[in-house]
Scaffold this active site. Structure first.
Site, PDB file in Angstrom:
ATOM      1  N   ARG A 182       0.851  -1.192   0.000  1.00 35.16           N
ATOM      2  CA  ARG A 182       0.000   0.000   0.000  1.00 35.16           C
ATOM      3  C   ARG A 182       0.886   1.240   0.000  1.00 35.16           C
ATOM      4  O   ARG A 182       1.416   1.644   1.032  1.00 35.16           O
ATOM      5  CB  ARG A 182      -0.928   0.014   1.223  1.00 35.16           C
ATOM      6  CG  ARG A 182      -1.916   1.200   1.211  1.00 35.16           C
ATOM      7  CD  ARG A 182      -2.921   1.078   2.330  1.00 35.16           C
ATOM      8  NE  ARG A 182      -2.353   1.357   3.635  1.00 35.16           N
ATOM      9  CZ  ARG A 182      -2.992   1.205   4.791  1.00 35.16           C
ATOM     10  NH1 ARG A 182      -4.229   0.721   4.784  1.00 35.16           N
ATOM     11  NH2 ARG A 182      -2.416   1.495   5.932  1.00 35.16           N
ATOM     12  N   LYS A 231      -3.895   5.754   8.464  1.00 37.62           N
ATOM     13  CA  LYS A 231      -4.718   6.186   7.352  1.00 37.62           C
ATOM     14  C   LYS A 231      -5.843   7.060   7.885  1.00 37.62           C
ATOM     15  O   LYS A 231      -6.428   6.779   8.929  1.00 37.62           O
ATOM     16  CB  LYS A 231      -5.311   4.956   6.626  1.00 37.62           C
ATOM     17  CG  LYS A 231      -6.085   5.283   5.366  1.00 37.62           C
ATOM     18  CD  LYS A 231      -6.569   4.001   4.706  1.00 37.62           C
ATOM     19  CE  LYS A 231      -7.340   4.299   3.428  1.00 37.62           C
ATOM     20  NZ  LYS A 231      -7.840   3.064   2.789  1.00 37.62           N
ATOM     21  N   SER A 259     -12.446  -2.979   0.547  1.00 40.73           N
ATOM     22  CA  SER A 259     -12.589  -2.407   1.887  1.00 40.73           C
ATOM     23  C   SER A 259     -14.057  -2.103   2.186  1.00 40.73           C
ATOM     24  O   SER A 259     -14.800  -1.656   1.306  1.00 40.73           O
ATOM     25  CB  SER A 259     -11.792  -1.110   2.008  1.00 40.73           C
ATOM     26  OG  SER A 259     -10.408  -1.339   1.960  1.00 40.73           O
TER      27      SER A 259
END
Length: 425
Positions: free
Chosen positions: A240, A338, A309
Site C-alpha cells: 500500500r 490512514k 474495503s
C-alpha cells in the site's frame, strides 16, 4: 450518552424502540441511548457523541419553514408511483430526502443521497413499517451512518414480521443474512428490471484466493518490506503506497509482484489496478470509492483476485454484489496509518458483520490491530487479520511476526480443542 427525543405523535414507536436497546447494550454497539418524548417538536431529535440530526416522517414543508429536518423520510406511498429514474433525480437534488419502502416489482426499495449520488437497497419483503422506523431511529442514535441505519432498519422490519416478536426481553437484533436487503448496484440481478440507473457494467465473480495462506496479513508501504515480510514466512501481504506520485511506483509494484511469485505468496497491490494488471499481480485491493472508477471487468478478466474495503453494513452488502475474493472489515480500532471517514467499528460490531457474511466470502479485519488485540479479533471468526504498525514499527519485526502467528494458531487450537493443520499462518 446519546439521546433520542420523540414527538408526541410518534409515542407508539416506544414499544418497538425499547426492546431494541436491550441487544444494543448487550452487544455494546454504542453508547447508552436515553429516550424521551418531547411535545414541543414535531420531529425526532437525535444527539450522539459525534453528531446531531433531526428526522421527520412524511414531512410537508410550508412557506415559513426556515429550518428543515436533517432527514425527510417518506415511507407512505399511494399510486400512481413515479418512475424509479425520476426518484433518483429527486434524491440527488435533495440531500435530506430519504425514500423508504418504495413499491417495486416483488419487493421494495430504499433510496438516499450519498455524496452527490444515490444509493439504494432492495428487498423482496418490506416487513413491518413501525419496526422499520424504530430501528432507523435506534441505529442513528447508536451513531451508525444513515447508510447502515437504513440497512438495519429494513433487515429488522423483515425479521420482525417473519418472527412475529412478542416475547418480553427477546433479543431481536437482525443477525442472519436471509433478512438483510441487497445493495442495488449494476451487479444486482434485477437492476434492469427494476429500472435503476447504475454506472459501469456487471462483472463475473473474482478468482478465489488460497484460504490456507490467509491468516496473518501484513500491509506494508514498500516493495522492500514485501520482500522482508515474505522472507519471514508470511504468505499473504499487501503493498500500500499512498502517494501515487511516488517516483518509483511502478518499479516497486513490479518488484513486489516478482517477490510474491518467487515465494508462492499472495501479494495484493492497493489501488493501482492498471499497473497490477500490467505486471500480472496476484491480486488488487480497492476501497469503496475505487469501485466507481476502477475497471472491474478488466481486473476480473485478467484473473486477478480482488479485495474490497468496507466500513459497515451497507458497504458490506455492496461489496458482496461483486463477489470479490475477500472483504476487508474495518477499521476495528482507531488507527494513525490512514485518515478514516468512519468511526472505529469495535470487536462487537465486527462479530455481527462476520455473522452476516458467514462463509460466503473470506474476510479480513483491519485497523488498529496490535499484538494485544489480535486474539479477540481472530475469535470473531474472520479469515484473516491485517496488521500494519504492529510489524513495521516493531523493534523486532521478525519477533512480532512470530508472536502474531503464534497468537492466531493458539486461538484456533483453543477454539477447536486441537491442532490446526489446515491453517498456515
Amino acid at each position: 450518552m446519546s439521546t433520542l427525543s420523540l414527538p408526541n405523535h410518534l409515542m407508539p414507536l416506544l414499544m418497538h424502540i425499547e426492546p431494541l436497546l436491550v441487544p444494543a447494550e448487550l452487544y455494546q454497539l454504542g453508547e447508552t441511548v436515553n429516550v424521551s418524548v418531547n411535545n414541543s417538536n414535531s420531529w425526532v431529535q437525535i444527539k450522539t457523541a459525534t453528531s446531531e440530526c433531526s428526522v421527520a416522517f412524511n414531512f410537508v414543508a410550508v412557506e415559513d419553514d426556515c429550518v428543515l429536518p436533517t432527514y425527510q423520510v417518506r415511507d407512505q406511498w399511494l399510486a400512481p408511483f413515479d418512475e424509479l429514474e425520476v426518484l433518483q433525480h429527486k434524491v440527488v437534488a435533495d440531500t435530506s430526502l430519504v425514500l423508504c419502502g418504495y413499491p417495486a416489482d416483488d419487493g421494495c426499495i430504499d433510496i438516499w443521497h450519498h455524496q452527490g449520488q444515490t444509493r439504494a437497497i432492495h428487498c423482496h419483503h418490506s416487513g413491518a413499517s413501525e419496526a422499520q422506523r424504530a430501528m432507523l431511529l435506534v441505529a442513528l442514535a447508536l451513531d451508525y451512518p444513515l447508510d447502515d441505519a437504513l440497512v438495519l432498519a429494513r433487515a429488522h422490519a423483515r425479521s420482525y414480521q417473519d418472527n412475529n416478536y412478542r416475547a418480553q426481553g427477546e433479543l431481536i437484533w437482525p443477525t442472519t443474512a436471509k433478512v438483510f436487503p441487497r445493495a442495488l448496484t449494476i451487479n444486482h440481478p434485477e437492476v434492469k428490471q427494476l429500472g435503476w440507473l447504475g454506472e459501469g457494467e456487471s462483472v463475473a465473480p473474482f478468482a478465489d484466493l488460497e484460504l490456507c495462506k490467509l491468516g496473518l496479513y501484513p500491509v506494508v508501504d514498500s516493495a522492500d518490506w514485501v520482500e522482508r515480510i515474505l522472507q519471514l514466512g508470511v504468505t499473504t501481504t499487501q503493498l500500500r503506497i499512498k502517494n501515487p506520485q511516488t517516483s518509483d511506483l511502478e518499479s516497486q509494484i513490479e518488484q513486489a509482484v516478482a517477490a510474491g511469485a518467487a515465494a508462492h505468496a499472495q501479494v495484493f497491490i492497493n489501488d493501482y489496478w492498471a499497473l497490477a494488471i500490467k505486471h500480472c499481480a496476484y491480486g488488487i485491493h480497492l476501497g469503496q470509492e475505487d469501485l466507481n472508477s476502477a475497471n472491474l471487468v478488466a481486473i476480473q478478466q485478467a484473473g486477478l483476485r480482488l479485495g474490497i474495503s468496507t466500513h459497515g453494513y451497507y458497504e458490506i452488502l455492496r461489496a458482496l454484489e461483486y463477489q470479490p475474493s475477500y472483504i476487508a472489515l474495518g477499521h476495528i480500532f482507531a488507527t494513525s496509518t490512514k485518515d478514516m471517514p468512519s468511526l472505529p467499528q469495535g470487536v462487537n460490531r465486527l462479530a455481527l458483520y462476520q455473522k452476516l457474511i458467514g462463509e460466503r466470502v473470506p474476510t479480513v479485519a483491519i485497523g488498529g490491530i496490535n499484538i494485544e488485540r489480535a486474539a479477540k479479533v481472530w475469535r470473531t471468526g474472520v479469515t484473516g487479520v491485517a496488521v500494519v504498525s504492529a510489524i513495521t514499527k516493531a523493534e523486532n519485526p521478525a519477533a512480532a511476526v512470530a508472536e502474531l502467528r503464534n497468537i492466531l494458531v493458539a486461538t484456533i487450537e483453543n477454539e477447536a480443542g486441537g491442532a490446526c493443520d489446515d491453517h498456515q499462518l
